[in-house]
Write a protein that holds these residues in place. Structure first.
Motif: not given
Length: 384
Positions: A221, A228, A371, A373
């Motif tokens: 996240r 990520s 988590g 994006s």
């Protein structure tokens, strides 16, 4: 009501014990997940990302040697050697695609090594120059007039009217031009320079991007975390596989609400060398390496710490199955993707759908479990 207080006390005690146990389990799970994530980033850096860049620099150097031998003595033997070296370098480059790991500085290197399609009209205009053609000359050119795609054009086509791979005789005839020879040699040298620069940026003795990759060790996240970056790059590469490499040449719309187009074989990734299937599969190899870390601690192990599942199986296993399914679908298209355009639309749609299944599991299931994006739009991955 006399039993109320003892009962409440008992329930409160039990709840407290439960919470303590739960907190203990949760902390243990967090610690275990963090340890596996740390190991994963180290193994990806040491066993996948670093070696892949070193290998590409070596393939680029071999390509330059072969191209220089070809322009020094153009014949069928030196042409075949140069073409083979180009395929090896391009294949290794595509394995790196999933390891681009969005960064402005990497984008600059990648754009100079491989942006396609080549502007063949502009390249042919450059070949009429009276200026000296060397690496400095190439460095003044835009991304679509340098790099591996331009070398593909010079080594596999005989001019801007070429529709597919030219005959050896035609290529050899075209390569009698001194400017064409000089441009091929200078572009190859420029690719080597950029490959070495990129490897240096990643190396621990240079820019130590590998160390920074390991240091960005936090949950997905966090937008700046390596987790990520990995998931976003996997999504971007998969979108390119689905639409740019398959949908566009087959005339399949990116989205149902958009119109498709006419099938066009010249829109495949390598219309001249005609190894688009091989490069597609190399991209999948890169994705697969991120999941497995080439047999060490990979993304699949990290997902196991989250008990992440898909369709009743571990998510890492499901992810690998979707990568395999996409590879099988493309492999079934025939000998070359170039030939399949316009002759096998059913197979093209099936391959496009398989790549879409892979894209969904990456963008939805993988991203949600970690988590992460997804920060790129569909158009961000549009390289053609």
């Amino acid at each position: 009501m006399r039993w109320t207080f003892p009962l409440v006390l008992l329930l409160s005690f039990g709840l407290t014990v439960g919470l303590v146990a739960c907190d203990g389990d949760t902390q243990a799970a967090v610690d275990d997940r963090a340890a596996v994530r740390t190991a994963m980033l180290a193994d990806l850096a040491n066993n996948v990302i670093g070696p892949a860049h070193t290998q590409f620099a070596a393939e680029a150097a071999a390509l330059q040697t072969a191209v220089d031998a070809f322009v020094a003595g153009p014949n069928a033997t030196t042409l075949a050697a140069a073409q083979s070296a180009w395929v090896e370098a391009a294949t290794q480059w595509e394995r790196l695609s999933a390891l681009n790991l969005p960064s402005i500085q990497f984008g600059l290197y990648h754009n100079r090594i491989s942006i396609w399609p080549t502007d063949v009209f502009e390249v042919e205009q450059l070949l009429t120059t009276d200026d000296a053609i060397d690496v400095a000359f190439v460095n003044r050119q835009g991304s679509n007039k340098r790099g591996l795609p331009v070398l593909e054009y010079l080594l596999f086509a005989d001019g801007m009217e070429a529709q597919g791979r030219a005959s050896d005789d035609a290529i050899l005839a075209a390569m009698q031009s001194a400017n064409r020879q000089a441009y091929a040699s200078a572009v190859a040298a420029d690719v080597v320079a950029k490959a070495n620069d990129l490897a240096e940026v990643w190396s621990r003795d240079g820019g130590d991007e590998l160390g920074m990759f390991e240091a960005a060790d936090s949950e997905g996240r966090n937008l700046q975390s390596s987790v990520s970056r990995i998931v976003n790059e996997m999504a971007m590469v998969t979108e390119d596989l689905r639409y740019v490499l398959l949908g566009r040449p087959f005339g399949i719309a990116r989205n149902p609400e958009e119109p498709g187009g006419a099938p066009d074989a010249m829109r495949v990734q390598t219309p001249y060398a005609q190894v688009s299937k091989q490069l597609f599969e190399a991209n999948l190899d890169g994705l697969r390496a991120l999941v497995t870390a080439n047999g060490s601690t990979g993304l699949d192990d990290y997902l196991d710490t989250l008990d992440a599942t898909f369709g009743g199986q571990p998510l890492g296993t499901a992810l690998l199955a979707e990568i395999d399914a996409a590879e099988i679908a493309v492999d079934q298209l025939g000998s070359t993707l170039f030939d399949a355009i316009g002759t096998n639309p059913t197979g093209g749609q099936a391959a496009h759908d398989a790549a879409g299944d892979l894209l969904r599991i990456v963008k939805v299931d993988l991203a949600n479990q970690l988590g992460v994006s997804i920060t790129f739009s569909d158009n961000d991955g549009d390289s053609g």
